[in-house]
Design a protein around this motif. Structure first.
Motif, PDB file in Angstrom:
ATOM      1  N   THR A 202       0.782  -1.217  -0.079  1.00 41.68           N
ATOM      2  CA  THR A 202      -0.058   0.004   0.103  1.00 41.68           C
ATOM      3  C   THR A 202       0.764   1.194   0.173  1.00 41.68           C
ATOM      4  O   THR A 202       0.482   2.317  -0.775  1.00 41.68           O
ATOM      5  CB  THR A 202      -0.811  -0.233   1.219  1.00 41.68           C
ATOM      6  N   LYS A 203       1.946   1.288   0.810  1.00 37.01           N
ATOM      7  CA  LYS A 203       2.864   2.426   1.072  1.00 37.01           C
ATOM      8  C   LYS A 203       3.524   2.842  -0.275  1.00 37.01           C
ATOM      9  O   LYS A 203       3.711   3.855  -0.782  1.00 37.01           O
ATOM     10  CB  LYS A 203       3.872   2.338   2.089  1.00 37.01           C
ATOM     11  N   ALA A 204       3.894   1.543  -0.942  1.00 32.74           N
ATOM     12  CA  ALA A 204       5.028   1.639  -2.462  1.00 32.74           C
ATOM     13  C   ALA A 204       3.953   2.033  -3.583  1.00 32.74           C
ATOM     14  O   ALA A 204       4.370   2.659  -4.378  1.00 32.74           O
ATOM     15  CB  ALA A 204       5.687   0.445  -2.213  1.00 32.74           C
ATOM     16  N   MET A 205       3.153   1.000  -3.769  1.00 35.05           N
ATOM     17  CA  MET A 205       2.380   1.121  -5.020  1.00 35.05           C
ATOM     18  C   MET A 205       1.006   1.814  -4.941  1.00 35.05           C
ATOM     19  O   MET A 205       0.467   1.882  -6.261  1.00 35.05           O
ATOM     20  CB  MET A 205       2.239  -0.414  -5.506  1.00 35.05           C
ATOM     21  N   VAL A 206       0.394   1.994  -3.902  1.00 32.86           N
ATOM     22  CA  VAL A 206      -0.733   2.733  -3.914  1.00 32.86           C
ATOM     23  C   VAL A 206      -0.699   4.253  -3.528  1.00 32.86           C
ATOM     24  O   VAL A 206      -1.052   5.087  -4.459  1.00 32.86           O
ATOM     25  CB  VAL A 206      -1.753   2.038  -2.887  1.00 32.86           C
ATOM     26  N   GLU A 207       0.134   4.454  -2.465  1.00 31.17           N
ATOM     27  CA  GLU A 207       0.322   5.952  -1.867  1.00 31.17           C
ATOM     28  C   GLU A 207       1.712   6.352  -2.625  1.00 31.17           C
ATOM     29  O   GLU A 207       1.877   7.473  -2.444  1.00 31.17           O
ATOM     30  CB  GLU A 207       0.471   5.859  -0.256  1.00 31.17           C
ATOM     31  N   LYS A 210       7.719   7.814  -1.327  1.00 25.74           N
ATOM     32  CA  LYS A 210       9.359   7.828  -1.889  1.00 25.74           C
ATOM     33  C   LYS A 210       9.832   6.575  -0.948  1.00 25.74           C
ATOM     34  O   LYS A 210      10.933   5.743  -1.423  1.00 25.74           O
ATOM     35  CB  LYS A 210      10.001   9.142  -1.697  1.00 25.74           C
ATOM     36  N   GLU A 211      10.079   6.889   0.431  1.00 29.71           N
ATOM     37  CA  GLU A 211      10.928   5.814   1.150  1.00 29.71           C
ATOM     38  C   GLU A 211      10.669   4.404   1.097  1.00 29.71           C
ATOM     39  O   GLU A 211      11.194   3.564   1.441  1.00 29.71           O
ATOM     40  CB  GLU A 211      10.847   6.357   2.741  1.00 29.71           C
ATOM     41  N   SER A 212       9.414   4.005   0.723  1.00 29.48           N
ATOM     42  CA  SER A 212       8.981   2.531   0.481  1.00 29.48           C
ATOM     43  C   SER A 212       9.288   2.128  -0.911  1.00 29.48           C
ATOM     44  O   SER A 212       9.754   0.908  -1.033  1.00 29.48           O
ATOM     45  CB  SER A 212       7.305   2.545   0.676  1.00 29.48           C
ATOM     46  N   ILE A 213       9.176   3.196  -2.003  1.00 29.21           N
ATOM     47  CA  ILE A 213       9.862   3.047  -3.190  1.00 29.21           C
ATOM     48  C   ILE A 213      11.400   2.870  -3.417  1.00 29.21           C
ATOM     49  O   ILE A 213      11.668   1.709  -3.594  1.00 29.21           O
ATOM     50  CB  ILE A 213       9.520   3.975  -4.158  1.00 29.21           C
ATOM     51  N   ASP A 214      11.829   3.651  -2.683  1.00 29.11           N
ATOM     52  CA  ASP A 214      13.421   3.399  -2.557  1.00 29.11           C
ATOM     53  C   ASP A 214      13.874   2.587  -1.365  1.00 29.11           C
ATOM     54  O   ASP A 214      14.302   3.189  -0.327  1.00 29.11           O
ATOM     55  CB  ASP A 214      14.168   4.933  -2.341  1.00 29.11           C
ATOM     56  N   SER A 215      13.889   1.235  -1.384  1.00 33.63           N
ATOM     57  CA  SER A 215      13.728   0.481  -0.565  1.00 33.63           C
ATOM     58  C   SER A 215      14.382  -0.810  -0.882  1.00 33.63           C
ATOM     59  O   SER A 215      14.189  -1.353  -1.835  1.00 33.63           O
ATOM     60  CB  SER A 215      12.534   0.360   0.375  1.00 33.63           C
ATOM     61  N   ASP A 397      17.855  -0.098  -9.560  1.00 32.79           N
ATOM     62  CA  ASP A 397      17.898   1.409  -9.141  1.00 32.79           C
ATOM     63  C   ASP A 397      17.554   2.491 -10.259  1.00 32.79           C
ATOM     64  O   ASP A 397      16.905   3.382  -9.890  1.00 32.79           O
ATOM     65  CB  ASP A 397      19.207   1.803  -8.760  1.00 32.79           C
ATOM     66  N   THR A 398      17.718   1.885 -11.380  1.00 29.50           N
ATOM     67  CA  THR A 398      17.432   2.774 -12.467  1.00 29.50           C
ATOM     68  C   THR A 398      15.591   2.880 -12.344  1.00 29.50           C
ATOM     69  O   THR A 398      15.018   3.989 -12.651  1.00 29.50           O
ATOM     70  CB  THR A 398      17.803   2.164 -13.864  1.00 29.50           C
ATOM     71  N   VAL A 399      14.951   1.843 -12.389  1.00 27.07           N
ATOM     72  CA  VAL A 399      13.689   1.486 -12.210  1.00 27.07           C
ATOM     73  C   VAL A 399      13.080   2.448 -11.037  1.00 27.07           C
ATOM     74  O   VAL A 399      12.011   3.135 -11.022  1.00 27.07           O
ATOM     75  CB  VAL A 399      13.117   0.316 -12.082  1.00 27.07           C
ATOM     76  N   ILE A 400      13.748   2.356 -10.015  1.00 23.83           N
ATOM     77  CA  ILE A 400      13.260   2.877  -8.818  1.00 23.83           C
ATOM     78  C   ILE A 400      13.276   4.218  -8.855  1.00 23.83           C
ATOM     79  O   ILE A 400      12.338   5.235  -8.533  1.00 23.83           O
ATOM     80  CB  ILE A 400      14.283   2.531  -7.481  1.00 23.83           C
ATOM     81  N   LYS A 401      14.202   4.912  -9.503  1.00 20.70           N
ATOM     82  CA  LYS A 401      14.494   6.302  -9.852  1.00 20.70           C
ATOM     83  C   LYS A 401      13.395   6.774 -10.654  1.00 20.70           C
ATOM     84  O   LYS A 401      12.656   8.063 -10.543  1.00 20.70           O
ATOM     85  CB  LYS A 401      15.939   6.679 -10.458  1.00 20.70           C
ATOM     86  N   ARG A 402      13.145   5.857 -11.669  1.00 24.59           N
ATOM     87  CA  ARG A 402      12.000   6.324 -12.614  1.00 24.59           C
ATOM     88  C   ARG A 402      10.572   6.477 -11.823  1.00 24.59           C
ATOM     89  O   ARG A 402       9.708   7.323 -12.168  1.00 24.59           O
ATOM     90  CB  ARG A 402      11.953   5.464 -13.676  1.00 24.59           C
ATOM     91  N   ALA A 407       5.911   9.216  -9.284  1.00 25.14           N
ATOM     92  CA  ALA A 407       5.285   9.727  -8.101  1.00 25.14           C
ATOM     93  C   ALA A 407       5.410  11.223  -7.753  1.00 25.14           C
ATOM     94  O   ALA A 407       4.272  11.809  -7.215  1.00 25.14           O
ATOM     95  CB  ALA A 407       5.933   8.860  -6.760  1.00 25.14           C
ATOM     96  N   GLU A 408       6.648  11.690  -8.098  1.00 25.08           N
ATOM     97  CA  GLU A 408       6.706  13.054  -7.583  1.00 25.08           C
ATOM     98  C   GLU A 408       5.861  14.075  -8.546  1.00 25.08           C
ATOM     99  O   GLU A 408       5.595  15.259  -7.969  1.00 25.08           O
ATOM    100  CB  GLU A 408       8.324  13.519  -7.417  1.00 25.08           C
ATOM    101  N   SER A 409       5.718  13.511  -9.679  1.00 23.59           N
ATOM    102  CA  SER A 409       5.026  14.468 -10.694  1.00 23.59           C
ATOM    103  C   SER A 409       3.555  14.175 -10.780  1.00 23.59           C
ATOM    104  O   SER A 409       2.961  14.740 -11.331  1.00 23.59           O
ATOM    105  CB  SER A 409       5.473  14.191 -11.960  1.00 23.59           C
ATOM    106  N   ASN A 410       3.223  13.241  -9.809  1.00 23.35           N
ATOM    107  CA  ASN A 410       1.899  12.714  -9.774  1.00 23.35           C
ATOM    108  C   ASN A 410       0.918  13.882  -9.052  1.00 23.35           C
ATOM    109  O   ASN A 410       1.264  14.362  -8.022  1.00 23.35           O
ATOM    110  CB  ASN A 410       1.769  11.357  -9.034  1.00 23.35           C
TER     111      ASN A 410
END
Length: 410
Positions: A202-207, A210-215, A397-402, A407-410
């Motif tokens: 939920t934190k990474a793929m729904v909400e 950032k900290e859950s994506i970069d994990s 890491d390339t995918v994570i950055k993407r 997420a930041e532009s969402n």
């Protein structure tokens, strides 16, 4: 009593009959066509002729692109298949007919599951008609091939990978999957939710935190996805999910991971489910119900007015129709008051797992079909994951950055 409620309380034959209602959708597989035939018969029996406008592409992305283009051109269909947050987006631009009187007549506030009410309502009330509830964390197993390997049904991802590697060594395709972004993203979200749990998913793929994506947990899921990509040699004649299902059903592939529309396809092709092809929760996801939901939106145009839209919605809100449609589609109904005792055992299991998931707060929306995030972010994330799956040189890491950038532009 308002005029529309009065209108809907009259016998259907007394309502105005008009020639055609156009339906834009992406139900094009054998199982989906059988369910669509039930929808067409339901409308026809009440004086409406259906003009279907199918758009190929099982995930619905192509259909949504077509729908957006037609809406911008001022030529929308009468009604369309859609999912999730896009319903609120369509309503925000003022193009949808609300169906509140239909909801009142069919007691949606009392009979729909709470998540169906939430998805299909805005500040304007009900602006979409919910139709199906699909479970996505299903593993479909060809029992004949699994028995030939002398292996049990895997319960963990490590067991799954061991069996897939054994299958490949024995000349058996380990996994049937079409190379489309939404299918690969569905594999990925199953890995995330199975190995890391509902809270992390939920934190990474729904909400999209950032900290859950970069994990490390998300890196692990990407590494597992890479392992799958190295095991699968895609020899399918095309990339469609139903072609993958035919490979599973014809003893050409051991596993398929995906939603219970696969069940609808298997039943349409007279495959004995669950005896020949079995349904099991994705490894390590027992008790979790990863879902999407098909809804119908009724679109305002010169050729399709408010009364016509509510007439069509009333017909398609019928309890018996919704029961018959879901039984063929492989899904479970969105209404709590529909008896499914004679549905396929996999659907009954899905219903039971949904109830357990509700009790334990483990019912979560799929990211792939715009149930969890808006369509723009969803398609961008799907594309990033798909690129990683196909390009073996890309690092996690390339995918994570993407994904973080999305997420930041969402």
């Amino acid at each position: 009593m308002n005029k529309l409620v009065s209108l809907l309380s009259l016998p259907l034959l007394s309502l105005p009959v008009y020639a055609n209602v156009e339906f834009l959708h992406w139900w094009t597989s054998d199982g989906e066509k059988q369910a669509l035939n039930v929808l067409e018969k339901q409308l026809t029996s009440h004086g409406l002729a259906l003009s279907p406008s199918p758009v190929l592409g099982g995930g619905g992305d192509s259909a949504m692109t077509v729908l957006q283009a037609r809406a911008l051109a001022g030529n929308p269909p009468s009604f369309a298949q859609t999912e999730g947050p896009s319903i609120k987006s369509w309503d925000a631009i003022g193009i949808l007919h609300e169906v509140n009187s239909v909801a009142q007549k069919h007691h949606w506030d009392e009979t729909l599951y709470p998540l169906a009410r939430e998805i299909n309502k805005t500040q304007n009330g009900y602006v979409a008609l919910p139709l199906t509830l699909h479970r996505l964390n299903w593993m479909w197993v060809n029992h004949k091939l699994l028995n030939s390997l002398g292996q049990p049904v895997p319960k963990t991802w490590q067991q799954m990978f061991t069996i897939m590697e054994l299958a490949k060594r024995n000349g058996i395709s380990p996994l049937a999957v079409g190379e489309q972004p939404w299918q690969i993203a569905m594999l990925f979200e199953n890995l995330v939710i199975s190995t890391q749990g509902v809270e992390f998913y939920t934190k990474a793929m729904v909400e999209l935190q950032k900290e859950s994506i970069d994990s490390e947990p998300l890196r692990l899921a990407l590494q597992q996805l890479r392992r799958i990509s190295l095991l699968v040699e895609n020899s399918l004649p095309d990339t469609k999910w139903d072609t993958a299902t035919r490979a599973l059903a014809s003893d050409q592939a051991l596993f398929q991971l995906g939603g219970d529309w696969i069940l609808g396809e298997l039943m349409a092709n007279n495959i004995n489910v669950p005896n020949d092809v079995g349904c099991y929760a994705t490894p390590e996801s027992d008790g979790v119900f990863l879902f999407n939901m098909d809804s119908l939106i009724f679109m305002a145009s010169k050729s399709f007015n408010f009364s016509q839209a509510n007439h069509a919605a009333d017909i398609l809100a019928d309890k018996d129709f919704q029961r018959d449609f879901n039984q063929l589609k492989g899904s479970i109904p969105v209404r709590e008051d529909i008896d499914i005792s004679d549905f396929n055992p996999c659907q009954i299991q899905s219903y039971q797992d949904f109830q357990v998931g509700i009790t334990n707060n483990k019912v979560v929306p799929s990211m792939i079909d715009s149930m969890a995030v808006n369509p723009v972010a969803q398609q961008a994330i799907n594309s990033a994951i798909f690129r990683f799956y196909r390009d073996k040189d890309l690092e996690p890491d390339t995918v994570i950055k993407r994904i973080i950038a999305i997420a930041e532009s969402n």
